[in-house]
Design an enzyme around this catalytic site. Structure first.
Site, mmCIF file in Angstrom:
data_model
loop_
_atom_site.group_PDB
_atom_site.id
_atom_site.type_symbol
_atom_site.label_atom_id
_atom_site.label_comp_id
_atom_site.label_asym_id
_atom_site.label_seq_id
_atom_site.Cartn_x
_atom_site.Cartn_y
_atom_site.Cartn_z
ATOM 1 N N ASN A 119 0.833 -1.205 0.000
ATOM 2 C CA ASN A 119 0.000 0.000 0.000
ATOM 3 C C ASN A 119 0.873 1.262 0.000
ATOM 4 O OD1 ASN A 119 -2.771 1.198 0.312
ATOM 5 N ND2 ASN A 119 -1.792 2.079 2.123
ATOM 6 N N THR A 145 8.217 10.444 8.519
ATOM 7 C CA THR A 145 8.271 10.212 9.959
ATOM 8 C C THR A 145 9.673 10.453 10.517
ATOM 9 O OG1 THR A 145 7.970 8.533 11.682
ATOM 10 C CG2 THR A 145 8.662 7.734 9.550
ATOM 11 N N SER A 196 10.199 -0.495 12.386
ATOM 12 C CA SER A 196 9.056 -1.382 12.100
ATOM 13 C C SER A 196 8.916 -1.432 10.583
ATOM 14 C CB SER A 196 7.761 -0.828 12.705
ATOM 15 O OG SER A 196 7.345 0.324 11.987
ATOM 16 N N TYR A 198 6.309 -0.600 8.998
ATOM 17 C CA TYR A 198 5.722 0.699 8.627
ATOM 18 C C TYR A 198 6.808 1.762 8.446
ATOM 19 C CZ TYR A 198 4.552 5.464 9.639
ATOM 20 O OH TYR A 198 4.550 6.829 9.601
ATOM 21 N N HIS A 199 7.691 1.916 9.460
ATOM 22 C CA HIS A 199 8.724 2.952 9.357
ATOM 23 C C HIS A 199 9.639 2.682 8.151
ATOM 24 C CE1 HIS A 199 7.601 3.633 13.689
ATOM 25 N NE2 HIS A 199 7.836 4.886 13.359
ATOM 26 N N LYS A 202 8.572 4.243 4.964
ATOM 27 C CA LYS A 202 8.869 5.680 4.848
ATOM 28 C C LYS A 202 10.316 5.884 4.396
ATOM 29 C CE LYS A 202 4.855 7.246 6.262
ATOM 30 N NZ LYS A 202 3.997 8.221 5.616
ATOM 31 N N GLN A 225 7.764 13.805 10.445
ATOM 32 C CA GLN A 225 6.903 14.203 11.563
ATOM 33 C C GLN A 225 7.090 13.296 12.778
ATOM 34 O OE1 GLN A 225 2.481 15.936 11.653
ATOM 35 N NE2 GLN A 225 2.476 13.804 11.063
HETATM 36 P P1 NAD Z 1 -4.730 7.753 9.259
HETATM 37 O O1 NAD Z 1 -4.654 6.278 9.103
HETATM 38 O O2 NAD Z 1 -5.681 8.322 10.251
HETATM 39 O O3 NAD Z 1 -5.030 8.436 7.836
HETATM 40 C C1 NAD Z 1 -4.549 7.946 6.623
HETATM 41 C C2 NAD Z 1 -5.660 8.061 5.596
HETATM 42 O O4 NAD Z 1 -5.169 7.579 4.337
HETATM 43 C C3 NAD Z 1 -6.877 7.223 5.963
HETATM 44 O O5 NAD Z 1 -8.046 8.009 5.887
HETATM 45 C C4 NAD Z 1 -6.873 6.089 4.929
HETATM 46 O O6 NAD Z 1 -8.178 5.655 4.611
HETATM 47 C C5 NAD Z 1 -6.143 6.745 3.766
HETATM 48 N N1 NAD Z 1 -5.440 5.786 2.883
HETATM 49 C C6 NAD Z 1 -4.541 4.829 3.236
HETATM 50 N N2 NAD Z 1 -4.132 4.160 2.152
HETATM 51 C C7 NAD Z 1 -4.770 4.706 1.090
HETATM 52 C C8 NAD Z 1 -4.768 4.439 -0.297
HETATM 53 N N3 NAD Z 1 -4.049 3.439 -0.826
HETATM 54 N N4 NAD Z 1 -5.536 5.212 -1.113
HETATM 55 C C9 NAD Z 1 -6.295 6.219 -0.596
HETATM 56 N N5 NAD Z 1 -6.348 6.505 0.712
HETATM 57 C C10 NAD Z 1 -5.594 5.754 1.547
HETATM 58 O O7 NAD Z 1 -3.236 8.249 9.564
HETATM 59 P P2 NAD Z 1 -2.739 9.678 10.098
HETATM 60 O O8 NAD Z 1 -2.440 9.542 11.528
HETATM 61 O O9 NAD Z 1 -3.648 10.735 9.613
HETATM 62 O O10 NAD Z 1 -1.362 9.783 9.326
HETATM 63 C C11 NAD Z 1 -1.296 10.413 8.047
HETATM 64 C C12 NAD Z 1 0.136 10.391 7.538
HETATM 65 O O11 NAD Z 1 0.965 11.085 8.463
HETATM 66 C C13 NAD Z 1 0.683 8.982 7.401
HETATM 67 O O12 NAD Z 1 1.392 8.850 6.196
HETATM 68 C C14 NAD Z 1 1.608 8.841 8.589
HETATM 69 O O13 NAD Z 1 2.686 8.018 8.271
HETATM 70 C C15 NAD Z 1 2.062 10.273 8.856
HETATM 71 N N6 NAD Z 1 2.367 10.485 10.277
HETATM 72 C C16 NAD Z 1 1.411 10.319 11.245
HETATM 73 C C17 NAD Z 1 1.752 10.518 12.587
HETATM 74 C C18 NAD Z 1 0.768 10.321 13.708
HETATM 75 O O14 NAD Z 1 1.175 10.399 14.889
HETATM 76 N N7 NAD Z 1 -0.502 10.098 13.440
HETATM 77 C C19 NAD Z 1 3.067 10.893 12.917
HETATM 78 C C20 NAD Z 1 4.010 11.046 11.901
HETATM 79 C C21 NAD Z 1 3.641 10.840 10.582
HETATM 80 N N1 USQ Z 2 4.500 3.022 23.889
HETATM 81 C C1 USQ Z 2 4.295 2.763 25.230
HETATM 82 N N2 USQ Z 2 3.031 2.473 25.637
HETATM 83 C C2 USQ Z 2 1.967 2.451 24.774
HETATM 84 C C3 USQ Z 2 2.189 2.756 23.425
HETATM 85 C C4 USQ Z 2 3.467 3.030 23.022
HETATM 86 O O1 USQ Z 2 5.222 2.769 26.042
HETATM 87 O O2 USQ Z 2 0.850 2.182 25.228
HETATM 88 C C5 USQ Z 2 5.872 3.348 23.426
HETATM 89 C C6 USQ Z 2 6.339 2.498 22.255
HETATM 90 O O3 USQ Z 2 6.907 1.271 22.691
HETATM 91 C C7 USQ Z 2 7.335 3.442 21.583
HETATM 92 C C8 USQ Z 2 6.756 4.824 21.843
HETATM 93 O O4 USQ Z 2 5.844 4.670 22.926
HETATM 94 O O5 USQ Z 2 8.567 3.354 22.221
HETATM 95 C C9 USQ Z 2 6.034 5.445 20.666
HETATM 96 O O6 USQ Z 2 5.010 4.583 20.204
HETATM 97 P P1 USQ Z 2 3.802 5.171 19.311
HETATM 98 O O7 USQ Z 2 2.870 4.053 19.012
HETATM 99 O O8 USQ Z 2 3.250 6.372 19.962
HETATM 100 O O9 USQ Z 2 4.583 5.700 18.018
HETATM 101 P P2 USQ Z 2 5.123 4.957 16.700
HETATM 102 O O10 USQ Z 2 4.849 3.515 16.712
HETATM 103 O O11 USQ Z 2 6.522 5.375 16.478
HETATM 104 O O12 USQ Z 2 4.239 5.583 15.532
HETATM 105 C C10 USQ Z 2 3.624 6.870 15.583
HETATM 106 C C11 USQ Z 2 2.660 6.952 14.407
HETATM 107 C C12 USQ Z 2 3.456 6.862 13.105
HETATM 108 C C13 USQ Z 2 4.519 7.953 13.091
HETATM 109 C C14 USQ Z 2 5.426 7.872 14.318
HETATM 110 C C15 USQ Z 2 6.326 9.086 14.436
HETATM 111 O O13 USQ Z 2 1.697 5.898 14.471
HETATM 112 O O14 USQ Z 2 2.573 7.036 11.998
HETATM 113 O O15 USQ Z 2 5.311 7.833 11.938
HETATM 114 O O16 USQ Z 2 4.600 7.896 15.508
HETATM 115 S S1 USQ Z 2 7.866 8.712 15.194
HETATM 116 O O17 USQ Z 2 7.614 7.924 16.421
HETATM 117 O O18 USQ Z 2 8.530 9.967 15.505
HETATM 118 O O19 USQ Z 2 8.618 7.901 14.263
#
Ligand code: NAD
Ligand code: USQ
Length: 406
Positions: A119, A145, A196, A198-199, A202, A225
């Protein structure tokens, strides 16, 4: 400007769409609603009651008088529709949030690992290829990220994407010896160390961006971010139907929002391991402002990818838990860490670009208690406590018992 928000129904995308619409931009959301389907698959729901995308858009029209349009396109799978969309819309910018963003979800099983890679990498590859094929001059702003860097310091602040390096060599490019050692300076992408699958996606995105900026002169900004916390922004607070999502379950809930919800319902805060992990954070209100700033400051044609660190503070997980224990009277519990990550780390990050461009950060201590009382406690009766434990494990048969090599 005419701007498409890919992933505009999600946690970051929806408030961004509203914020940019409120600034007078013409916004169209593209989303395949996969995040809502994953909620059903996991049997989990946002703590806040989110409206359907149609209701959200109608409510925004009613409240603001502005129209946001919606296109249901799978960016990873429906290339022809995406291409036609980019050609027809004559966009000036695309904000790309459309990826599977949860690390635990990406590590749950083979199906989820493969889905996350397919995806996310396909979505980014398709957007880049479609911009080239459309022959439109579109600025692409991607949400990356902080996790691409890993969470260490290497004795210095993590720079914004690029690392200055100096190599001493005693031979020239052809391998011929030099009279004396010569210093060669370069700038390279900061070495990656994802934690992970996921990471990792990115990290792969980063190379796609570098290539398309070099080969096709695409204008690209990649925002590294940190963890986003909080729920509402100025615009999503205007009407209950505009409310943003709040994930608290073991897969999608991020650490600080999970702790806020747990504090509100009296669930002991789930600190993984010793809680010595330090991470970068940003409030959702600052996320939307950063994206506005990035759109207003595009790279020039032919310039390399602009990379900004989009975070405002760093905190250790156990310090956050202890802070909430104090201000919201919560209990703290150290639970076995389901992840393969360093138990303790320092993290120092440069974030000068956004600060220089006018970002005025929301401080953790200002907003935290408000989130507990106005969101988490308000919707506490919607919480399903069986969804709180993090059950996705990082270990495989091969890695069992091997300490993390980070
Ligand atoms: P989210 O899952 O709430 O939103 C992602 C949206 O993208 C969803 O609405 C989903 O339906 C849509 N989507 C996913 N795959 C798709 C596809 N193939 N086609 C069309 N739509 C699709 O996630 P979020 O928390 O809003 O994060 C958005 C972005 O920001 C992500 O790329 C994430 O990696 C990045 N990000 C998020 C955080 C965080 O803490 N939430 C931190 C750092 C970076
Ligand atoms: N953690 C706890 N307790 C919990 C949940 C998490 O101790 O209940 C710890 C995790 O082990 C980790 C840290 O908190 O060490 C962060 O976990 P998280 O789930 O808050 O963050 P992460 O998995 O890194 O992912 C989130 C978003 C992702 C984004 C990332 C930014 O889901 O989309 O890219 O934060 S960053 O962490 O800066 O890479």
């Amino acid at each position: 400007m005419k701007i498409a928000i890919l992933g505009g129904d999600g946690f970051c995308g929806w408030p961004t769409a509203l914020h940019l619409s409120a600034q007078g931009h013409d916004i169209v959301i593209v989303d395949n609603l996969s995040r809502r389907r994953i909620d059903q698959e996991l049997g989990a729901e946002s703590l806040t009651p989110i409206s359907s995308i149609e209701e959200r858009i109608a409510a925004w029209q009613e409240v603001s008088g502005n129209t946001i349009r919606f296109a249901n396109i799978d960016v990873a799978q429906e290339y022809d529709d995406l291409l036609k969309f980019i050609i027809d819309e004559e966009l000036e910018a695309i904000v790309h949030f459309a990826e599977q963003r949860a690390a635990p979800y990406s590590m749950k099983n083979s199906k989820n690992k493969r889905y996350t890679i397919d995806n996310n990498v396909n979505a980014t590859g398709n957007v880049l290829t479609a911009i080239v094929e459309s022959e439109r001059d579109v600025h692409l702003v991607h949400l990356g990220t902080m996790g691409v860097y890993g969470y260490g310091t290497a004795g210095m602040k993590i720079p914004e994407g690029y690392l200055d390096i100096e190599v001493t060599t005693d031979e020239d490019e052809n391998g011929n010896p030099l009279a004396e050692p010569t210093r060669v300076q370069q700038q390279i992408l900061y070495p990656t160390n994802p934690g992970s699958v996921y990471h990792l996606t990115k990290v792969l995105d980063q190379n796609l961006f570098a290539y398309f900026a070099k080969n096709d002169a695409l204008r690209i900004t990649d925002l590294h971010q940190g963890i986003v916390w909080g729920t509402n922004t100025r615009e999503t607070s205007l009407d209950e139907r505009l409310i943003n999502r709040f994930d608290y379950d073991g897969d999608y809930g991020t650490v600080l929002n999970r702790f806020l919800m747990q504090a509100a319902v009296g669930y002991p805060l789930t600190v993984h391991g010793t809680g010595g992990q330090t991470r970068a954070f940003i409030h959702i209100q600052d996320t939307v402002r950063c994206i506005q700033i990035a759109i207003e400051n595009p790279p020039a044609t032919g310039e390399r990818v602009k990379i900004f660190n989009q975070m405002t503070e760093t905190h250790r997980v156990r310090d956050l838990a202890n802070l909430l224990a104090k201000i919201a009277d919560a209990q703290v519990e150290l639970v076995p860490n389901p992840r393969n990550e360093a138990p303790e780390n320092e993290l120092h990050v440069k974030n000068d670009t956004f600060l220089d461009l006018g970002l005025n950060p929301t401080k953790l201590e200002e907003g935290l208690l408000l989130e507990v009382t106005e969101i988490a406690r308000k919707y506490a009766d919607r919480a399903d406590l069986s969804k709180v434990p993090a059950t996705s494990l990082w270990t495989s048969k091969q890695s069992a018992g091997v300490p993390p090599s980070v």
